[in-house]
Design a protein around this motif. Structure first.
Motif, mmCIF file in Angstrom:
data_model
loop_
_atom_site.group_PDB
_atom_site.id
_atom_site.type_symbol
_atom_site.label_atom_id
_atom_site.label_comp_id
_atom_site.label_asym_id
_atom_site.label_seq_id
_atom_site.Cartn_x
_atom_site.Cartn_y
_atom_site.Cartn_z
ATOM 1 N N LEU A 267 3.213 -5.355 -5.257
ATOM 2 C CA LEU A 267 3.997 -6.019 -6.297
ATOM 3 C C LEU A 267 3.935 -7.537 -6.121
ATOM 4 C CD1 LEU A 267 7.205 -3.828 -6.590
ATOM 5 C CD2 LEU A 267 5.067 -3.669 -7.849
ATOM 6 N N ASP A 268 4.055 -7.968 -4.853
ATOM 7 C CA ASP A 268 3.980 -9.415 -4.604
ATOM 8 C C ASP A 268 2.639 -9.963 -5.064
ATOM 9 O OD1 ASP A 268 6.437 -9.196 -3.544
ATOM 10 O OD2 ASP A 268 5.796 -9.198 -1.441
ATOM 11 N N ARG A 269 1.616 -9.215 -4.750
ATOM 12 C CA ARG A 269 0.271 -9.689 -5.102
ATOM 13 C C ARG A 269 0.119 -9.732 -6.628
ATOM 14 N NH1 ARG A 269 -4.208 -11.623 -3.731
ATOM 15 N NH2 ARG A 269 -6.242 -10.759 -4.298
ATOM 16 N N LEU A 270 0.650 -8.737 -7.311
ATOM 17 C CA LEU A 270 0.588 -8.735 -8.771
ATOM 18 C C LEU A 270 1.309 -9.955 -9.327
ATOM 19 C CD1 LEU A 270 1.176 -5.083 -9.998
ATOM 20 C CD2 LEU A 270 -0.834 -6.495 -10.355
ATOM 21 N N ASN A 271 2.482 -10.230 -8.799
ATOM 22 C CA ASN A 271 3.262 -11.383 -9.252
ATOM 23 C C ASN A 271 2.503 -12.679 -9.038
ATOM 24 O OD1 ASN A 271 5.680 -10.716 -10.480
ATOM 25 N ND2 ASN A 271 6.558 -10.056 -8.538
ATOM 26 N N GLN A 272 1.842 -12.740 -7.857
ATOM 27 C CA GLN A 272 1.066 -13.922 -7.515
ATOM 28 C C GLN A 272 -0.067 -14.143 -8.511
ATOM 29 O OE1 GLN A 272 -1.119 -13.829 -3.797
ATOM 30 N NE2 GLN A 272 0.866 -14.067 -2.780
ATOM 31 N N VAL A 273 -0.813 -13.078 -8.755
ATOM 32 C CA VAL A 273 -2.044 -13.232 -9.533
ATOM 33 C C VAL A 273 -1.735 -13.350 -11.018
ATOM 34 C CG1 VAL A 273 -4.231 -12.154 -10.141
ATOM 35 C CG2 VAL A 273 -3.383 -12.037 -7.803
ATOM 36 N N PHE A 274 -0.814 -12.535 -11.510
ATOM 37 C CA PHE A 274 -0.633 -12.475 -12.959
ATOM 38 C C PHE A 274 0.569 -13.269 -13.464
ATOM 39 C CE2 PHE A 274 -3.458 -8.939 -12.226
ATOM 40 C CZ PHE A 274 -4.376 -9.110 -13.242
#
Lengths: 192, 404, 196
Positions: free
Chosen positions: C6-13
């Protein structure tokens, strides 16, 4: 003895037998039911049990399955029939040659069961006439055998009104209950 | 009369070479009555296939929206009707996850034992039916006999042979009977012996082996992308078993192995199933060891579990509690959750949405068969028509589950 | 563990992730519908996510409860990293979203089922037709406004079999005491419609 409970063969102890042709034909029909299993759903599990050693349907002359409707006399409808399946069931029934009998195996085939919704056919009798209904979800093999015997009886009598397998009481329980209440009265008195 | 020497086109003299379309099912003995395959043939080789499911669509998800959470159990039974107990346990766990409760340890072991017995039945039905469709009727009778022995245990425990509806949210419908452990311990060796006998008949049979070896091969990557789970996925060499990877109940306390195949063909699927039956018996033995003879089965929460019957009839609190649970249903807090367990065919998931009332707002079942059936097309194209039968038999398509 | 996804999704998108939560331990991200396929492809291909195992795709009809009406729900997991994530996208009427069939082969049938049951149009799906119901069926049964008992028979019923036939009595098998989220049933009953 009522009209419907005639013996098929009479006088066999004298070395010959007399009967009516119709009775003889019915007798032959009832012990040589070629079946078409239209197996769809959960009841298939009990249908397999019915064919397997413990219950062994073959004892009643209804063993040979024929997967072509044209060669079979008895259509077992085993399981839920959906609206999508209904035309296929009707085609199979129409293809069968006379005399043909239909046995509704289980509650779903009998009346739709608890699937009263958009996709389920509420009983196969909406589409094809049924001879014997076997209730149960799925029915125990014993009650299916009851249904088969009922069908054979109906074939012998030439009776095509639909019948239903009634719940049975356990004979041991009945005997026990009777024994507790009136221990001195025998269950059955024999006249002869 | 027309003259015999009419001019003919060259093309008309040739044999027709259009692909032939053949319709298999749904009223076909090997299609389990619920699948239709329209195959396009070139000679006897299948070039194209259209798999049509849905002949047993019974509206499970719609029916769930019309009743209380507990009233879903009978419908759940009839999803994978070869192993109803696993579905019961799966659904009970899903609702318990939403409620945030855990059942007592004795109940967890009890659920494991009943579930594994159901798994044995499931695999027996699949292997037996597959053998029967290939013409081997005798092993089917052996497997049926073994299944009857297990069903006797179920009948004694739950009162029903096939559809038990025995699971409850927060426990089970009844306590184990006093003779439960003994019955299971007695049944297992007999079941194992029957399975060995039936298997010997099959695996020494050249015809059976020729028809299943290297037939219906599924590559590993595609299987994963298709969402395969369970035995069919493990046969391709992926050791994914929910019981091992994401342990639920008490599966982390038992010592058991996960059999995996190497090629992903029918032989691997058959052998994985047979081995899993043996592993299940191992689990059952360990669970029976660890299961306490005394102790509660249900959680102690009057909002979830029905009171004992004598209390219902004799006390006003019991009556009210019973009435509230039966008429209004268990109040599940609003929200959503996805719970998954290892059922007979793979990962059985329930995605549920609750609006806080006693009736589910949406229950979505993730049927393992549905994903598996997608792969059938890849497995049978390029093969022969007779290969369809063992391939289809080995994936254990269960109509109730696949068609919802 | 899958919190990191989820963190990575938030970061990227960033903006495309409308909301995240982890209710009951299920990590969920609500994605903007227009970037549905992009996010899905990222989750599959990104080395740290590697969500290659397709699990489930379905929809929920929140008619009257929430705007927009439909929610498409996707469950995926990673075979190697063992994490799971739930992706959701909210779409309004008429429901339409990008197809994921080219991302995971398994999405094919699940999207067909979703189309069948909810009428969600998956743009770019290779073969979007009914799967569980027959082509003649009108409407989408899992929508809350489809009455559960409205059948659409393919064959004509036998004339004598309109009601219940003997040996069944007329009131046998009647549903009782059901509470329901099926608002359409009440509406249909008011019109005097029965399914027979």
């Amino acid at each position: 003895m009522s009209q419907t409970q005639r013996y098929v063969f009479e006088g066999s102890q004298q070395g010959f037998a007399t009967t009516r042709l119709e009775d003889l034909l019915n007798w032959a029909k009832k012990y040589s039911l070629f079946q078409y299993p239209f197996v769809t759903a959960c009841c298939a599990m009990e249908f397999m049990a019915l064919a397997s050693p413990r219950f062994d349907m073959a004892r009643f002359g209804a063993e040979a399955p024929r997967f072509s409707p044209r060669q079979s006399d008895l259509l077992w409808v085993v399981g839920t029939i959906s609206q999508r399946q209904a035309p296929i069931l009707k085609t199979v029934y129409d293809q069968m040659a006379d005399p043909k009998y239909v046995l509704a195996f289980g509650t779903c085939a009998s009346c739709g069961g608890f699937y009263d919704n958009y996709t389920t056919l509420a009983g196969i009798d909406k589409v094809v006439p049924v001879d014997v209904y076997v209730p149960g979800c799925p029915p125990r093999p014993e009650s299916v055998i009851d249904g088969l015997l009922l069908l054979q009886d109906k074939i012998q009598r030439g009776d095509r009104t639909p019948g239903i397998v009634k719940p049975r009481t356990d004979p041991h329980q009945v005997a026990k209950a009777l024994a507790e209440h009136s221990p001195l009265v025998p269950l059955r008195t024999s006249k002869s | 009369m027309e003259p015999l020497d009419i001019e003919l086109d060259e093309g008309e003299l040739e044999l027709p070479n259009d692909p032939m379309q053949v319709n298999m099912g749904p009223a076909h003995p090997a299609m389990h009555g619920t699948v239709r395959m329209v195959v396009e043939l070139s000679g006897e080789t299948i070039t194209k296939v259209d798999v049509q499911i849905g002949y047993l669509h019974r509206g499970f998800e719609k029916m769930c929206e019309r009743g209380t959470w507990t009233q879903v159990f009978p419908y759940v039974d009839r999803l994978n009707y070869a192993s109803p107990m696993l579905n019961n346990v799966g659904f009970a766990l899903a609702v318990e996850k939403m409620l945030g409760v855990t059942v007592p340890e004795r109940c967890q072991h009890y659920r494991v034992v009943l579930g594994e017995l159901a798994r044995i039945c499931d695999h027996l039905v699949c292997s037996g039916a597959m053998a029967m469709e290939l013409g081997a009727f005798t092993p089917f009778l052996y497997f049926c006999k073994a299944r009857e022995l297990i069903w006797d245990v179920f009948e004694e425990e739950t009162g029903a042979r096939v559809t038990h509806s025995f699971g409850r949210v927060g426990g089970m419908a009844k306590e184990p009977t006093p003779a439960f452990k003994e019955m299971v311990r007695n049944a297992l060796p007999a079941v194992r012996a029957l399975i060995d006998d039936g298997e010997k008949l099959l695996l020494a049979n050249r015809i059976f082996l020729d028809r299943i070896e290297n037939v219906g091969v599924m590559p590993k990557d595609l299987a994963v992308a298709l969402g395969w789970t369970g035995v069919v996925l493990r046969s391709t060499g992926v050791p994914y078993d929910v019981r091992k990877v994401h342990p639920y109940l008490t599966y982390d306390r038992y010592d058991f192995d996960v059999p995996v195949g190497t090629r992903g063909d029918n032989y691997d699927r058959f052998m994985c199933r047979q081995e899993e039956i043996r592993q299940s018996t191992r689990i059952i033995e360990q669970a029976l060891e660890q299961m306490a003879d005394e102790g509660p089965i249900n959680i102690d929460d009057p909002r979830i579990v029905l009171p004992p019957k004598d209390e219902v009839y004799s006390t006003i609190e019991g009556t009210i509690q019973h009435f509230k649970i039966v008429m209004e249903g268990i109040k599940v807090p609003a929200g959503e959750c996805y719970s998954y367990t290892e059922a007979g065919n793979g990962e059985l998931g329930f995605y549920m949405v609750s609006d806080g009332s006693g009736t589910p707002y949406r229950v979505r079942i993730r049927p393992p068969c549905f994903a598996t059936m997608q792969g059938i097309e890849k497995m049978i194209v390029g093969g022969m028509v007779p290969d369809v039968v063992p391939t289809f038999g080995s994936v254990n398509m269960i109509g109730g589950e696949c068609d919802h | 563990m899958s919190k990191r996804v989820l963190d990575r999704l938030n970061q990227v998108f960033g903006d495309a992730i409308l909301e995240t939560h982890s209710q009951h331990g299920d990590d969920t991200a609500v994605v903007e519908a227009s970037r549905w396929r992009e996010v899905a492809r990222f989750l599959r291909d990104d080395e740290r996510c590697a969500m290659n195992h397709f699990i489930d795709l379905t929809a929920v009809d929140y008619s009257d409860r929430r705007e927009p009406r439909y929610e498409v729900v996707l469950h995926i997991r990673s075979l190697e990293k063992l994490h799971r994530v739930r992706l959701k996208a909210r779409i309004g009427e008429p429901p339409s979203i990008d197809s994921l069939a080219e991302v995971w082969a398994g999405a094919n049938w699940f999207e067909r089922e979703c189309f069948d049951m909810f009428g969600v149009d998956f743009v770019g799906h290779p073969n979007l037709r009914r799967i569980l119901l027959y082509p003649e069926f009108v409407g989408h049964p899992l929508r809350k406004d489809y009455p559960a008992q409205m059948t659409q028979p393919l064959v004509e019923y036998r004339p004598e079999a309109i009601g219940k036939l003997p040996p069944f009595s007329e009131h046998e098998g009647m549903p009782f005491g059901r509470q329901t989220h099926d608002r359409a049933a009440a509406h249909v009953n008011a019109l005097g419609f029965t399914d027979e």
